[in-house]
Write a protein that holds these residues in place. Structure first.
Motif, PDB file in Angstrom:
ATOM      1  N   VAL A  78       0.807  -1.241   0.000  1.00  0.00           N
ATOM      2  CA  VAL A  78      -0.045  -0.147   0.118  1.00  0.00           C
ATOM      3  C   VAL A  78       0.823   1.263   0.022  1.00  0.00           C
ATOM      4  CG1 VAL A  78      -1.842   1.309   1.275  1.00  0.00           C
ATOM      5  CG2 VAL A  78      -1.927  -0.996   1.078  1.00  0.00           C
ATOM      6  N   LEU A  79       1.828   1.100   0.737  1.00  0.00           N
ATOM      7  CA  LEU A  79       2.685   2.407   0.868  1.00  0.00           C
ATOM      8  C   LEU A  79       3.557   2.588  -0.451  1.00  0.00           C
ATOM      9  CD1 LEU A  79       3.943   2.052   4.592  1.00  0.00           C
ATOM     10  CD2 LEU A  79       2.539   3.704   3.648  1.00  0.00           C
ATOM     11  N   ARG A  80       3.840   1.760  -1.142  1.00  0.00           N
ATOM     12  CA  ARG A  80       4.778   1.693  -2.313  1.00  0.00           C
ATOM     13  C   ARG A  80       3.774   2.033  -3.577  1.00  0.00           C
ATOM     14  NH1 ARG A  80       9.120  -2.608  -3.956  1.00  0.00           N
ATOM     15  NH2 ARG A  80      10.129  -1.472  -2.522  1.00  0.00           N
ATOM     16  N   TYR A  81       2.567   1.518  -3.687  1.00  0.00           N
ATOM     17  CA  TYR A  81       1.908   1.657  -4.644  1.00  0.00           C
ATOM     18  C   TYR A  81       0.670   2.668  -4.668  1.00  0.00           C
ATOM     19  CZ  TYR A  81       4.577  -2.123  -6.667  1.00  0.00           C
ATOM     20  OH  TYR A  81       5.776  -2.938  -6.902  1.00  0.00           O
ATOM     21  N   TYR A  82       0.189   2.732  -3.437  1.00  0.00           N
ATOM     22  CA  TYR A  82      -0.921   3.381  -3.242  1.00  0.00           C
ATOM     23  C   TYR A  82      -0.400   5.128  -2.806  1.00  0.00           C
ATOM     24  CZ  TYR A  82      -5.109   5.974  -1.437  1.00  0.00           C
ATOM     25  OH  TYR A  82      -5.991   6.757  -1.290  1.00  0.00           O
ATOM     26  N   GLU A  83       0.651   5.243  -1.912  1.00  0.00           N
ATOM     27  CA  GLU A  83       1.319   6.259  -1.534  1.00  0.00           C
ATOM     28  C   GLU A  83       2.438   6.613  -2.306  1.00  0.00           C
ATOM     29  OE1 GLU A  83       0.217   8.482   1.124  1.00  0.00           O
ATOM     30  OE2 GLU A  83      -1.531   7.425   0.923  1.00  0.00           O
ATOM     31  N   ASP A  84       2.968   5.950  -3.032  1.00  0.00           N
ATOM     32  CA  ASP A  84       4.132   6.255  -3.926  1.00  0.00           C
ATOM     33  C   ASP A  84       5.205   6.457  -2.918  1.00  0.00           C
ATOM     34  OD1 ASP A  84       5.096   6.053  -6.411  1.00  0.00           O
ATOM     35  OD2 ASP A  84       4.953   8.286  -6.778  1.00  0.00           O
ATOM     36  N   LEU A  85       5.636   5.843  -1.914  1.00  0.00           N
ATOM     37  CA  LEU A  85       6.629   6.136  -1.445  1.00  0.00           C
ATOM     38  C   LEU A  85       7.802   5.320  -1.713  1.00  0.00           C
ATOM     39  CD1 LEU A  85       5.277   6.284   2.242  1.00  0.00           C
ATOM     40  CD2 LEU A  85       5.348   8.279   0.706  1.00  0.00           C
ATOM     41  N   ASP A  86       9.099   5.658  -1.690  1.00  0.00           N
ATOM     42  CA  ASP A  86      10.478   5.070  -1.832  1.00  0.00           C
ATOM     43  C   ASP A  86      10.630   3.915  -0.685  1.00  0.00           C
ATOM     44  OD1 ASP A  86      11.951   6.325   0.037  1.00  0.00           O
ATOM     45  OD2 ASP A  86      12.753   7.789  -1.661  1.00  0.00           O
TER      46      ASP A  86
END
Length: 174
Positions: free
Chosen positions: A126-134
């Motif tokens: 979720v953090l990678r693909y929804y929030e676009d975080l590295d």
């Protein structure tokens, strides 16, 4: 007599303004992490109750980042669930009748597959693909190293690929 609000009223007003402006976004985020709307709402409520007590300190920093981090951490460490532990059963699917139902079926299938991941793996996805975080930012949220984030992501993707390969091979069999 002054027209300035008391310190407690200012905190209360600032917190209310934040929740009014960002509440829907926080509920959507929690829903993606939990996979259940009601659990997501409970999670947001629990985190906001804790945040209200420290709102002056939180408001001075980056409140959005703080609250989202608290949501992820609370979900990952949330050991207690509803006291009864009840889960609604699956409802049998109606016969497909077009594009809408196909889209819904794909969405339901994705949710089922995401539900098979561990909490940490799901949070990373979720953090990678929804929030676009590295990886570094995700590591900050989860309190782990970027390499651990990559391990969680790799295992989650491998599990999703394996589930998809199994489902595809079952569809091909006569």
């Amino acid at each position: 007599m002054t027209d300035e609000p008391a310190a407690g009223e200012a905190v209360h007003s600032g917190f209310e303004d934040y929740v009014r402006a960002r509440g829907d976004s926080l509920r959507r985020f929690a829903y993606l992490i939990c996979g259940d709307r009601h659990l997501g709402e409970d999670l947001v409520q629990e985190v906001l109750v804790k945040a209200y007590r420290q709102w002056r300190r939180i408001e001075a920093d980056q409140p959005d980042r703080y609250i989202r981090t608290a949501l992820v951490r609370s979900h990952v460490s949330w050991l207690r669930r509803r006291s009864s532990g009840e889960r609604p059963g699956t409802v049998p699917d109606e016969p497909a009748a077009g594009d809408f139902t196909e889209g819904q079926a794909l969405r339901d299938e994705l949710w089922a597959r995401l539900g098979g991941l561990t909490r940490a793996q799901r949070a990373v996805m979720v953090l990678r693909y929804y929030e676009d975080l590295d990886d570094r930012q995700i590591g900050d949220v989860l309190r782990c190293s970027p390499s651990t984030v990559r391990v969680h992501a790799a295992r989650a993707l491998a599990r999703l690929r394996a589930d998809l390969a199994t489902a595809t091979s079952e569809e091909v069999r006569p």
